[in-house]
Design a protein around this motif. Sequence first.
Motif, PDB file in Angstrom:
ATOM      1  N   UNK A  32       0.819  -1.214   0.000  1.00 45.96           N
ATOM      2  CA  UNK A  32       0.000   0.000   0.000  1.00 45.96           C
ATOM      3  C   UNK A  32       0.852   1.263   0.000  1.00 45.96           C
ATOM      4  N   UNK A  33       1.955   1.261   0.728  1.00 45.66           N
ATOM      5  CA  UNK A  33       2.826   2.437   0.751  1.00 45.66           C
ATOM      6  C   UNK A  33       3.463   2.670  -0.619  1.00 45.66           C
ATOM      7  N   UNK A  34       3.844   1.595  -1.290  1.00 46.37           N
ATOM      8  CA  UNK A  34       4.417   1.710  -2.634  1.00 46.37           C
ATOM      9  C   UNK A  34       3.392   2.307  -3.598  1.00 46.37           C
ATOM     10  N   UNK A  35       2.166   1.786  -3.566  1.00 47.16           N
ATOM     11  CA  UNK A  35       1.128   2.287  -4.487  1.00 47.16           C
ATOM     12  C   UNK A  35       0.727   3.720  -4.136  1.00 47.16           C
ATOM     13  N   UNK A  36       0.696   4.040  -2.857  1.00 52.09           N
ATOM     14  CA  UNK A  36       0.372   5.394  -2.421  1.00 52.09           C
ATOM     15  C   UNK A  36       1.453   6.372  -2.903  1.00 52.09           C
ATOM     16  N   UNK A  37       2.698   5.977  -2.775  1.00 48.23           N
ATOM     17  CA  UNK A  37       3.809   6.812  -3.252  1.00 48.23           C
ATOM     18  C   UNK A  37       3.713   7.035  -4.755  1.00 48.23           C
ATOM     19  N   UNK A  38       3.364   6.006  -5.488  1.00 47.50           N
ATOM     20  CA  UNK A  38       3.205   6.113  -6.937  1.00 47.50           C
ATOM     21  C   UNK A  38       2.077   7.089  -7.289  1.00 47.50           C
ATOM     22  N   UNK A  39       0.965   6.975  -6.581  1.00 48.86           N
ATOM     23  CA  UNK A  39      -0.175   7.870  -6.799  1.00 48.86           C
ATOM     24  C   UNK A  39       0.229   9.327  -6.578  1.00 48.86           C
ATOM     25  N   UNK A  40       0.863   9.610  -5.446  1.00 51.70           N
ATOM     26  CA  UNK A  40       1.249  10.983  -5.134  1.00 51.70           C
ATOM     27  C   UNK A  40       2.340  11.490  -6.075  1.00 51.70           C
ATOM     28  N   UNK A  41       3.264  10.627  -6.461  1.00 51.75           N
ATOM     29  CA  UNK A  41       4.311  11.024  -7.410  1.00 51.75           C
ATOM     30  C   UNK A  41       3.676  11.497  -8.722  1.00 51.75           C
ATOM     31  N   UNK A  42       2.761  10.715  -9.254  1.00 49.74           N
ATOM     32  CA  UNK A  42       2.129  11.062 -10.532  1.00 49.74           C
ATOM     33  C   UNK A  42       1.153  12.226 -10.403  1.00 49.74           C
ATOM     34  N   UNK A  43       0.687  12.487  -9.196  1.00 47.47           N
ATOM     35  CA  UNK A  43      -0.165  13.657  -8.964  1.00 47.47           C
ATOM     36  C   UNK A  43       0.672  14.918  -8.786  1.00 47.47           C
ATOM     37  N   UNK A  44       1.994  14.750  -8.625  1.00 49.90           N
ATOM     38  CA  UNK A  44       2.878  15.893  -8.404  1.00 49.90           C
ATOM     39  C   UNK A  44       2.665  16.527  -7.038  1.00 49.90           C
ATOM     40  N   UNK A  45       2.314  15.699  -6.076  1.00 54.15           N
ATOM     41  CA  UNK A  45       2.005  16.189  -4.732  1.00 54.15           C
ATOM     42  C   UNK A  45       2.742  15.356  -3.693  1.00 54.15           C
ATOM     43  N   UNK A  46       2.796  15.898  -2.479  1.00 60.65           N
ATOM     44  CA  UNK A  46       3.299  15.151  -1.333  1.00 60.65           C
ATOM     45  C   UNK A  46       2.128  14.820  -0.424  1.00 60.65           C
TER      46      UNK A  46
END
Length: 166
Positions: free
Chosen positions: A95-109
């Motif tokens: 879940x942390x990996x997928x969450x990081x991917x989501x935020x990375x592609x959203x350009x957000x932290x």
Amino acid sequence: MSVALPILLDIEASGFGRGSYPIEVGIARGDGSTCAFLIQPLDEWTHWDPKAELLHGIQRDRLVQEGYPVGQVARWLNDELGQAGKAYSDSWGYDNTWLSLLFHHAGMLPHFRLEALRILLSEAQQAAWSDTKEAIIAECGIHRHRAGEDARLLQLTYQRTQDLNL
């Protein structure tokens, strides 16, 4: 006075391992209410594991048609979880990996941390976890492998196993 429950987060994905991406994110809030959003895959997110689809029952075409853009989902998560500062997951590594991917592609932290649920559990809770979870599934008719339902199932299991700490 009722004590707020820990906030649980669950993510369903296109598969496991390299190339997989989040397709649904759900949370169970401290008051027990739930919310979940399907995620519209980006053009470069092409990995699709038919075995994962058999588990969650979500077709890729449905994500394209009904999913929310990654930026909107990331903003929603920050709005929901920013004040609490953290949420918990029973599959932290994935879940942390997928969450990081989501935020990375959203350009957000993210404005919150995702932590492993196990850090909240006593030995007694861990020992009773599986049987308690299966009993709740049977009692409540919970549909597994949908993000909101799974997050609530974890929260209900946590709540019921809390009695073992008394």
